[in-house]
Design a protein around this motif. Structure first.
Motif, PDB file in Angstrom:
ATOM      1  N   VAL A 110       0.849  -1.179   0.000  1.00  0.00           N
ATOM      2  CA  VAL A 110       0.000   0.000   0.000  1.00  0.00           C
ATOM      3  C   VAL A 110       0.888   1.233   0.000  1.00  0.00           C
ATOM      4  CG1 VAL A 110      -0.183   0.074   2.515  1.00  0.00           C
ATOM      5  CG2 VAL A 110      -2.007   1.064   1.117  1.00  0.00           C
ATOM      6  N   ALA A 111       0.400   2.328  -0.584  1.00  0.00           N
ATOM      7  CA  ALA A 111       1.199   3.537  -0.721  1.00  0.00           C
ATOM      8  C   ALA A 111       0.459   4.732  -0.138  1.00  0.00           C
ATOM      9  CB  ALA A 111       1.537   3.792  -2.190  1.00  0.00           C
ATOM     10  N   GLY A 112       1.240   5.731   0.280  1.00  0.00           N
ATOM     11  CA  GLY A 112       0.649   6.949   0.803  1.00  0.00           C
ATOM     12  C   GLY A 112       1.710   7.889   1.342  1.00  0.00           C
ATOM     13  N   ILE A 113       1.264   9.024   1.885  1.00  0.00           N
ATOM     14  CA  ILE A 113       2.144  10.013   2.514  1.00  0.00           C
ATOM     15  C   ILE A 113       2.104   9.801   4.017  1.00  0.00           C
ATOM     16  CG2 ILE A 113       2.504  12.470   2.941  1.00  0.00           C
ATOM     17  CD1 ILE A 113       1.351  13.047   0.196  1.00  0.00           C
ATOM     18  N   VAL A 114       3.261   9.759   4.649  1.00  0.00           N
ATOM     19  CA  VAL A 114       3.335   9.551   6.095  1.00  0.00           C
ATOM     20  C   VAL A 114       2.843  10.817   6.800  1.00  0.00           C
ATOM     21  CG1 VAL A 114       4.837   9.073   8.059  1.00  0.00           C
ATOM     22  CG2 VAL A 114       5.260   7.951   5.856  1.00  0.00           C
ATOM     23  N   ARG A 115       1.791  10.670   7.588  1.00  0.00           N
ATOM     24  CA  ARG A 115       1.253  11.797   8.331  1.00  0.00           C
ATOM     25  C   ARG A 115       1.810  11.875   9.746  1.00  0.00           C
ATOM     26  NH1 ARG A 115      -3.383  14.133   5.945  1.00  0.00           N
ATOM     27  NH2 ARG A 115      -3.338  15.475   7.765  1.00  0.00           N
ATOM     28  N   LEU A 148       3.390   4.084  11.947  1.00  0.00           N
ATOM     29  CA  LEU A 148       3.165   5.077  10.906  1.00  0.00           C
ATOM     30  C   LEU A 148       1.681   5.197  10.622  1.00  0.00           C
ATOM     31  CD1 LEU A 148       5.872   3.915   8.314  1.00  0.00           C
ATOM     32  CD2 LEU A 148       6.158   5.552  10.175  1.00  0.00           C
ATOM     33  N   GLU A 149       1.280   6.396  10.288  1.00  0.00           N
ATOM     34  CA  GLU A 149      -0.067   6.606   9.771  1.00  0.00           C
ATOM     35  C   GLU A 149       0.082   7.261   8.413  1.00  0.00           C
ATOM     36  OE1 GLU A 149      -4.454   8.076  11.294  1.00  0.00           O
ATOM     37  OE2 GLU A 149      -2.653   8.894  12.212  1.00  0.00           O
ATOM     38  N   ILE A 150      -0.399   6.578   7.379  1.00  0.00           N
ATOM     39  CA  ILE A 150      -0.234   7.102   6.031  1.00  0.00           C
ATOM     40  C   ILE A 150      -1.580   7.504   5.458  1.00  0.00           C
ATOM     41  CG2 ILE A 150       1.806   5.658   5.679  1.00  0.00           C
ATOM     42  CD1 ILE A 150       0.115   3.938   3.771  1.00  0.00           C
ATOM     43  N   LYS A 177      -7.350   9.998   0.226  1.00  0.00           N
ATOM     44  CA  LYS A 177      -8.752   9.669   0.468  1.00  0.00           C
ATOM     45  C   LYS A 177      -8.954   8.982   1.815  1.00  0.00           C
ATOM     46  CE  LYS A 177      -9.802   9.066  -4.460  1.00  0.00           C
ATOM     47  NZ  LYS A 177     -10.305   8.103  -5.498  1.00  0.00           N
ATOM     48  N   ASP A 178      -8.046   8.104   2.163  1.00  0.00           N
ATOM     49  CA  ASP A 178      -8.189   7.315   3.386  1.00  0.00           C
ATOM     50  C   ASP A 178      -6.855   7.252   4.112  1.00  0.00           C
ATOM     51  OD1 ASP A 178     -11.037   6.089   2.982  1.00  0.00           O
ATOM     52  OD2 ASP A 178      -9.982   5.730   1.092  1.00  0.00           O
ATOM     53  N   ARG A 179      -6.924   6.817   5.392  1.00  0.00           N
ATOM     54  CA  ARG A 179      -5.733   6.711   6.213  1.00  0.00           C
ATOM     55  C   ARG A 179      -5.604   5.300   6.751  1.00  0.00           C
ATOM     56  NH1 ARG A 179      -5.101  12.454   9.270  1.00  0.00           N
ATOM     57  NH2 ARG A 179      -3.224  11.411   9.985  1.00  0.00           N
ATOM     58  N   ASP A 220      15.117   7.332  12.529  1.00  0.00           N
ATOM     59  CA  ASP A 220      14.539   8.466  13.230  1.00  0.00           C
ATOM     60  C   ASP A 220      13.146   8.686  12.656  1.00  0.00           C
ATOM     61  OD1 ASP A 220      13.798  10.788  14.456  1.00  0.00           O
ATOM     62  OD2 ASP A 220      15.347  12.046  13.517  1.00  0.00           O
ATOM     63  N   PRO A 221      12.090   8.462  13.435  1.00  0.00           N
ATOM     64  CA  PRO A 221      10.728   8.577  12.885  1.00  0.00           C
ATOM     65  C   PRO A 221      10.450   9.923  12.228  1.00  0.00           C
ATOM     66  CG  PRO A 221      10.678   7.588  15.069  1.00  0.00           C
ATOM     67  CD  PRO A 221      12.077   8.060  14.846  1.00  0.00           C
ATOM     68  N   ALA A 222      11.049  10.992  12.754  1.00  0.00           N
ATOM     69  CA  ALA A 222      10.771  12.317  12.219  1.00  0.00           C
ATOM     70  C   ALA A 222      11.160  12.442  10.755  1.00  0.00           C
ATOM     71  CB  ALA A 222      11.495  13.380  13.049  1.00  0.00           C
ATOM     72  N   THR A 223      12.150  11.650  10.297  1.00  0.00           N
ATOM     73  CA  THR A 223      12.588  11.747   8.907  1.00  0.00           C
ATOM     74  C   THR A 223      11.569  11.167   7.930  1.00  0.00           C
ATOM     75  OG1 THR A 223      13.771   9.636   9.024  1.00  0.00           O
ATOM     76  CG2 THR A 223      14.994  11.617   9.640  1.00  0.00           C
ATOM     77  N   LEU A 224      10.618  10.408   8.437  1.00  0.00           N
ATOM     78  CA  LEU A 224       9.622   9.791   7.560  1.00  0.00           C
ATOM     79  C   LEU A 224       8.382  10.656   7.380  1.00  0.00           C
ATOM     80  CD1 LEU A 224       9.723   6.075   8.768  1.00  0.00           C
ATOM     81  CD2 LEU A 224      10.549   6.976   6.590  1.00  0.00           C
ATOM     82  N   VAL A 225       8.142  11.594   8.289  1.00  0.00           N
ATOM     83  CA  VAL A 225       6.924  12.408   8.212  1.00  0.00           C
ATOM     84  C   VAL A 225       6.928  13.218   6.926  1.00  0.00           C
ATOM     85  CG1 VAL A 225       5.568  14.229   9.303  1.00  0.00           C
ATOM     86  CG2 VAL A 225       6.720  12.506  10.708  1.00  0.00           C
ATOM     87  N   ASP A 226       5.830  13.158   6.187  1.00  0.00           N
ATOM     88  CA  ASP A 226       5.600  13.874   4.930  1.00  0.00           C
ATOM     89  C   ASP A 226       6.297  13.223   3.736  1.00  0.00           C
ATOM     90  OD1 ASP A 226       4.130  15.768   3.624  1.00  0.00           O
ATOM     91  OD2 ASP A 226       5.571  17.406   3.903  1.00  0.00           O
ATOM     92  N   ALA A 227       6.935  12.073   3.940  1.00  0.00           N
ATOM     93  CA  ALA A 227       7.538  11.359   2.812  1.00  0.00           C
ATOM     94  C   ALA A 227       6.485  10.480   2.136  1.00  0.00           C
ATOM     95  CB  ALA A 227       8.703  10.502   3.285  1.00  0.00           C
ATOM     96  N   GLU A 228       6.651  10.264   0.838  1.00  0.00           N
ATOM     97  CA  GLU A 228       5.783   9.348   0.107  1.00  0.00           C
ATOM     98  C   GLU A 228       6.417   7.963   0.164  1.00  0.00           C
ATOM     99  OE1 GLU A 228       4.574  10.671  -3.764  1.00  0.00           O
ATOM    100  OE2 GLU A 228       4.593  12.784  -3.146  1.00  0.00           O
ATOM    101  N   VAL A 229       5.675   7.004   0.685  1.00  0.00           N
ATOM    102  CA  VAL A 229       6.232   5.676   0.921  1.00  0.00           C
ATOM    103  C   VAL A 229       5.348   4.594   0.320  1.00  0.00           C
ATOM    104  CG1 VAL A 229       7.363   6.398   3.054  1.00  0.00           C
ATOM    105  CG2 VAL A 229       5.065   5.426   3.154  1.00  0.00           C
ATOM    106  N   ARG A 230       5.951   3.443   0.166  1.00  0.00           N
ATOM    107  CA  ARG A 230       5.238   2.230  -0.238  1.00  0.00           C
ATOM    108  C   ARG A 230       5.627   1.142   0.756  1.00  0.00           C
ATOM    109  NH1 ARG A 230       2.445   0.838  -4.642  1.00  0.00           N
ATOM    110  NH2 ARG A 230       2.946   2.856  -5.577  1.00  0.00           N
TER     111      ARG A 230
END
Length: 413
Positions: free
Chosen positions: A153-158, A169-171, A175-177, A189-199
């Motif tokens: 599944v893919a999304g932006i890390v919120r 992580l919450e992505i 449309k959905d989370r 470091d979790p902070a480095t993942l926030v706002d990144a686009e991940v799969r």
């Protein structure tokens, strides 16, 4: 002959019908019963799923081969998948020497869905690669269509936090989370993942609330090897006024704005204002702010034009509001002048709003639930109220979902 009826077709075939019928039936009668053997060994995940769903078929022997997709002995979670689907197995206290990617032989007996198998035994045959993941949307997962299945599944890390020694992580896919828990995240470091686009690849499982009611789905991923950063977090947009936020279409990424706290609604929500307007803000954790504080907010804009909010926000206090802007002290309650006095308050008294003034920087201690004071705030710092807030996922802590894994197997066609 005039007046006589011609012989019927049935009459003409009758001499041949009985011998033909006997030729067909005699071999069938000599065959063993066509009913399934109740002690036949089940060899696929699909067969086990069907048997577990039927209480009359509990206790059937099982011997199947599959790939371990996720194993967490601390949480008693084991998922195995073969070509017919995925299966949750409760290890039932056994610490198997397993890891994701092991090709195993699984034996046991069918039983209730919360166990998967009764008295399971696993034997590692070889180490192999994980199965191909089914690429799905978050909405598809939310329909409980891939329970226990290895998915992508893919999304932006919120949000990205560390909870129970797992990366949470919450992505958001626009449309959905979806909530994702990564077991092995060493060095991240979790902070480095926030706002990144991940799969992310992992096992889809049910999400339960505190009363064991199904609250949705989540994904369990064995390690960061299964998390692919497709696009690192971009620099946040800056230079927008709050009026601009209400008219500029969100692109799914964060923005940075400055303003003054107009009103505090809850420990995770307040109203931000500037010279052009106001906007509601929801933070990822409890923050100690008060009306009049000058703050810088980093968050995700959401909502319709004119009704935007900033969600999953973090903030930094640039300038603290003068103490004179605080609500006047109640005359019927004594002034608390030490942190010890605040800590000594019983839980029933802590909610009454005792006035206080203490601390080397002039910030009054604030009594909270259980008589615990808020952290002392210094202009320029941006510490959350709860020193352990960064270890939690506040959006989900409100409902306190359990991490109990899915008790059902993959979809059965």
């Amino acid at each position: 002959m005039i007046g006589s009826r011609p012989p019927s077709v049935h009459g003409r075939l009758r001499p041949f019908f009985l011998p033909t019928l006997l030729l067909v039936l005699v071999p069938l009668l000599s065959l063993p019963s066509c009913r399934p053997d109740p002690q036949a060994v089940l060899t696929t995940v699909r067969d086990v799923a069907l048997a577990n769903a039927d209480t009359t078929r509990h206790g059937r022997p099982v011997q199947l081969h599959g790939i371990v997709t996720y194993y967490d002995p601390a949480w008693q979670m084991l998922f195995v998948q073969d070509s017919t689907g995925g299966l949750y197995i409760n290890p039932q206290g056994t610490d198997f020497p397993l890891r994701s990617g092991h090709y195993v032989e699984v034996t046991g007996r069918t039983g209730t869905a919360d166990l998967g198998l009764v008295k399971p035994q696993l034997r590692v045959l070889e180490e192999t690669s994980l199965p191909p993941a089914v690429e799905v949307s978050i909405a598809h997962l939310a329909g409980f269509n891939e329970i226990s299945q290895w998915v992508e599944v893919a999304g932006i890390v919120r949000t990205a936090t560390i909870t129970d020694n797992r990366l949470v992580l919450e992505i958001d896919d626009g449309k959905d989370r979806l909530l994702i828990r990564v077991l092995d995240f060493s060095g991240m470091d979790p902070a480095t993942l926030v706002d990144a686009e991940v799969r992310v690849r992992g096992v889809c499982a049910l999400l339960f609330d505190a009363d064991w009611n199904v609250a949705g789905v989540q994904v369990f991923s064995p390690s960061l090897d299964q998390v692919t950063i497709e696009k690192p977090a971009p620099p946040p947009r800056e230079g927008l006024t709050l009026a601009d936020l209400h008219t500029t279409p969100p692109d799914g990424h964060r923005i940075r704005v400055r303003g003054t706290v107009r009103a505090v609604e809850t420990e995770t929500a307040f109203i931000l204002e500037d010279d052009t307007g106001t906007i509601p803000v929801e933070t990822v954790a409890a923050w100690l702010v008060r009306p009049g504080d000058r703050v810088e907010v980093l968050g995700f804009p959401e909502g319709l034009p004119g009704q935007r909010t900033l969600q999953d926000a973090t903030l930094e206090v640039l300038r603290a509001a003068p103490l004179e802007t605080m609500a006047p002290a109640r005359g019927d309650l004594p002034l608390l002048t030490t942190v010890a006095a605040v800590r000594a308050l019983p839980a029933t008294e802590a909610e009454r709003g005792y006035p206080g003034k203490a601390g080397s920087r002039g910030n009054p201690p604030r009594a909270g639930a259980g008589g615990q004071p808020g952290q002392e705030r210094v202009p320029g710092q941006h510490e959350p109220r709860d020193p352990h807030a960064h270890e939690r996922c506040p959006r989900h802590d409100r409902a306190r979902p359990r991490h109990r894994p899915d008790c059902r197997t993959a979809r059965i066609p």
